[in-house]
Scaffold this motif. Sequence first.
Motif, PDB file in Angstrom:
ATOM      1  N   ALA A  16       0.605  -2.856 -18.864  1.00 17.92           N
ATOM      2  CA  ALA A  16       0.357  -2.366 -17.056  1.00 17.92           C
ATOM      3  C   ALA A  16      -0.744  -2.051 -17.080  1.00 17.92           C
ATOM      4  CB  ALA A  16       1.456  -1.097 -17.209  1.00 17.92           C
ATOM      5  N   VAL A  17      -1.836  -1.437 -17.414  1.00 15.39           N
ATOM      6  CA  VAL A  17      -2.815  -1.887 -17.350  1.00 15.39           C
ATOM      7  C   VAL A  17      -3.715  -2.908 -17.962  1.00 15.39           C
ATOM      8  CG1 VAL A  17      -5.322  -0.706 -18.333  1.00 15.39           C
ATOM      9  CG2 VAL A  17      -3.472   1.046 -17.955  1.00 15.39           C
ATOM     10  N   ALA A  18      -2.946  -3.564 -19.296  1.00 19.37           N
ATOM     11  CA  ALA A  18      -4.338  -4.760 -19.206  1.00 19.37           C
ATOM     12  C   ALA A  18      -3.689  -5.582 -18.464  1.00 19.37           C
ATOM     13  CB  ALA A  18      -3.095  -5.383 -20.732  1.00 19.37           C
ATOM     14  N   GLU A  19      -2.446  -6.132 -17.914  1.00 16.07           N
ATOM     15  CA  GLU A  19      -1.954  -6.522 -16.776  1.00 16.07           C
ATOM     16  C   GLU A  19      -2.843  -7.225 -15.351  1.00 16.07           C
ATOM     17  OE1 GLU A  19       1.794  -7.462 -16.809  1.00 16.07           O
ATOM     18  OE2 GLU A  19       2.039  -8.402 -18.847  1.00 16.07           O
ATOM     19  N   ASN A  20      -2.982  -5.300 -15.100  1.00 23.89           N
ATOM     20  CA  ASN A  20      -3.427  -4.953 -13.561  1.00 23.89           C
ATOM     21  C   ASN A  20      -5.040  -5.754 -13.933  1.00 23.89           C
ATOM     22  OD1 ASN A  20      -1.383  -4.032 -12.856  1.00 23.89           O
ATOM     23  ND2 ASN A  20      -1.179  -1.800 -13.072  1.00 23.89           N
ATOM     24  N   ILE A  37      -5.092   1.998  -9.648  1.00 24.95           N
ATOM     25  CA  ILE A  37      -4.526   0.652  -9.308  1.00 24.95           C
ATOM     26  C   ILE A  37      -3.614   0.149 -10.200  1.00 24.95           C
ATOM     27  CG2 ILE A  37      -4.875  -1.527  -8.707  1.00 24.95           C
ATOM     28  CD1 ILE A  37      -4.176   0.165  -6.300  1.00 24.95           C
ATOM     29  N   LEU A  38      -5.519   0.791 -11.544  1.00 23.02           N
ATOM     30  CA  LEU A  38      -5.210  -0.356 -13.282  1.00 23.02           C
ATOM     31  C   LEU A  38      -4.111   0.442 -13.950  1.00 23.02           C
ATOM     32  CD1 LEU A  38      -8.858  -0.219 -13.560  1.00 23.02           C
ATOM     33  CD2 LEU A  38      -7.938  -2.264 -12.443  1.00 23.02           C
ATOM     34  N   LEU A  39      -3.300   1.226 -12.805  1.00 28.55           N
ATOM     35  CA  LEU A  39      -2.687   2.525 -14.223  1.00 28.55           C
ATOM     36  C   LEU A  39      -1.181   2.070 -13.298  1.00 28.55           C
ATOM     37  CD1 LEU A  39      -4.449   5.868 -14.687  1.00 28.55           C
ATOM     38  CD2 LEU A  39      -3.646   3.924 -16.092  1.00 28.55           C
ATOM     39  N   ILE A  88      -8.494  -4.415 -24.474  1.00 32.27           N
ATOM     40  CA  ILE A  88      -8.071  -4.138 -23.007  1.00 32.27           C
ATOM     41  C   ILE A  88      -7.251  -5.309 -22.360  1.00 32.27           C
ATOM     42  CG2 ILE A  88      -8.348  -2.659 -20.968  1.00 32.27           C
ATOM     43  CD1 ILE A  88     -10.861  -1.598 -21.892  1.00 32.27           C
ATOM     44  N   GLU A  89      -7.773  -6.643 -22.662  1.00 34.33           N
ATOM     45  CA  GLU A  89      -6.559  -7.142 -21.746  1.00 34.33           C
ATOM     46  C   GLU A  89      -5.280  -7.569 -22.248  1.00 34.33           C
ATOM     47  OE1 GLU A  89      -8.467  -9.941 -19.569  1.00 34.33           O
ATOM     48  OE2 GLU A  89      -9.640  -9.030 -18.243  1.00 34.33           O
ATOM     49  N   SER A 117     -10.390   5.109 -21.908  1.00 39.91           N
ATOM     50  CA  SER A 117     -10.220   6.233 -22.293  1.00 39.91           C
ATOM     51  C   SER A 117     -10.304   6.244 -20.054  1.00 39.91           C
ATOM     52  CB  SER A 117     -11.243   6.589 -22.621  1.00 39.91           C
ATOM     53  OG  SER A 117     -12.908   5.992 -22.315  1.00 39.91           O
ATOM     54  N   VAL A 118     -10.156   6.982 -19.774  1.00 37.14           N
ATOM     55  CA  VAL A 118     -10.433   7.549 -18.521  1.00 37.14           C
ATOM     56  C   VAL A 118     -11.983   6.728 -18.208  1.00 37.14           C
ATOM     57  CG1 VAL A 118     -10.302   9.417 -16.681  1.00 37.14           C
ATOM     58  CG2 VAL A 118      -8.770   8.930 -18.150  1.00 37.14           C
ATOM     59  N   ALA A 119     -13.210   7.070 -19.008  1.00 34.96           N
ATOM     60  CA  ALA A 119     -14.012   6.621 -17.874  1.00 34.96           C
ATOM     61  C   ALA A 119     -14.383   5.379 -18.319  1.00 34.96           C
ATOM     62  CB  ALA A 119     -15.479   7.245 -19.033  1.00 34.96           C
ATOM     63  N   ILE A 120     -13.374   4.616 -19.297  1.00 36.16           N
ATOM     64  CA  ILE A 120     -13.912   3.220 -19.606  1.00 36.16           C
ATOM     65  C   ILE A 120     -13.211   2.052 -17.978  1.00 36.16           C
ATOM     66  CG2 ILE A 120     -12.711   1.056 -20.683  1.00 36.16           C
ATOM     67  CD1 ILE A 120     -13.615   2.578 -23.071  1.00 36.16           C
ATOM     68  N   LEU A 121     -12.252   3.114 -18.074  1.00 39.42           N
ATOM     69  CA  LEU A 121     -11.090   3.283 -16.744  1.00 39.42           C
ATOM     70  C   LEU A 121     -11.895   2.949 -15.289  1.00 39.42           C
ATOM     71  CD1 LEU A 121      -7.760   4.114 -17.244  1.00 39.42           C
ATOM     72  CD2 LEU A 121      -8.019   1.848 -17.994  1.00 39.42           C
ATOM     73  N   GLY A 122     -12.419   4.294 -15.118  1.00 38.16           N
ATOM     74  CA  GLY A 122     -13.665   3.805 -14.534  1.00 38.16           C
ATOM     75  C   GLY A 122     -13.953   3.095 -14.430  1.00 38.16           C
ATOM     76  N   LYS A 123     -15.141   2.822 -15.251  1.00 38.13           N
ATOM     77  CA  LYS A 123     -16.211   1.214 -15.521  1.00 38.13           C
ATOM     78  C   LYS A 123     -15.521   0.347 -14.365  1.00 38.13           C
ATOM     79  CE  LYS A 123     -19.205   3.800 -18.858  1.00 38.13           C
ATOM     80  NZ  LYS A 123     -19.608   3.054 -20.155  1.00 38.13           N
ATOM     81  N   LEU A 124     -14.685   0.131 -15.377  1.00 34.62           N
ATOM     82  CA  LEU A 124     -13.886  -1.398 -14.666  1.00 34.62           C
ATOM     83  C   LEU A 124     -13.517  -1.021 -13.054  1.00 34.62           C
ATOM     84  CD1 LEU A 124     -11.431  -2.035 -17.708  1.00 34.62           C
ATOM     85  CD2 LEU A 124     -13.283  -2.890 -17.377  1.00 34.62           C
TER      86      LEU A 124
END
Length: 184
Positions: free
Chosen positions: A6-10, A64-66, A39-40, A47-54
């Motif tokens: 789901a994260v990859a597709e988002n 939204i990414l989750l 990731i894609e 990690s949460v930090a990487i998701l935050g940066k993206l």
Amino acid sequence: MELNRAVAENIKRIRKSKKLSMERLAAESGVSRSMLGRIERGEANPSVAILGKLALALKVPAEILLENDEFQPLQLVRELDTRPVRLDGGKAVLRPSFPYDEMTRQENFFLDLYISAHYAPEVSVPGCVCHATVLSGSVGLTAEGERFQLLERDALRFAADRTYQFENMSNSTARLLLSYRYLK
């Protein structure tokens, strides 16, 4: 759907909608191109930090990414697993067929009207539309200020955010399928 998928597709969907290349997103986020690729493809658990940066680079809230719709196109609902509601002194029985689904914004019910039964539900939320299909019997349906007599296999679509009611017009049980659609 698996969370990594789901994260990859988002991320991929949002990146493409903003017309960003992987290289550009990697540069703007500070996440390496190879990590972004993993990731894609759903191969890495960011990690949460990487998701935050993206999220920051994509200019979207991190949640939204989750998002994971969890929509399952195949779903079986057994009558024994549903609870009927008796109305009109027990002469009308409303039984869920499919519960409300957030993805389709729809829910379905079976309505059994015994002899001389009436069913006048509460007015629904604004924008709600009902599709009523008579499975057996004859039903009087008053909706949007008009009265209709529906016979077996007749169907009527009407606004359910206004007053409406059903009445059994036959000498046996009348059965209907009610499908409610909640428009955005």
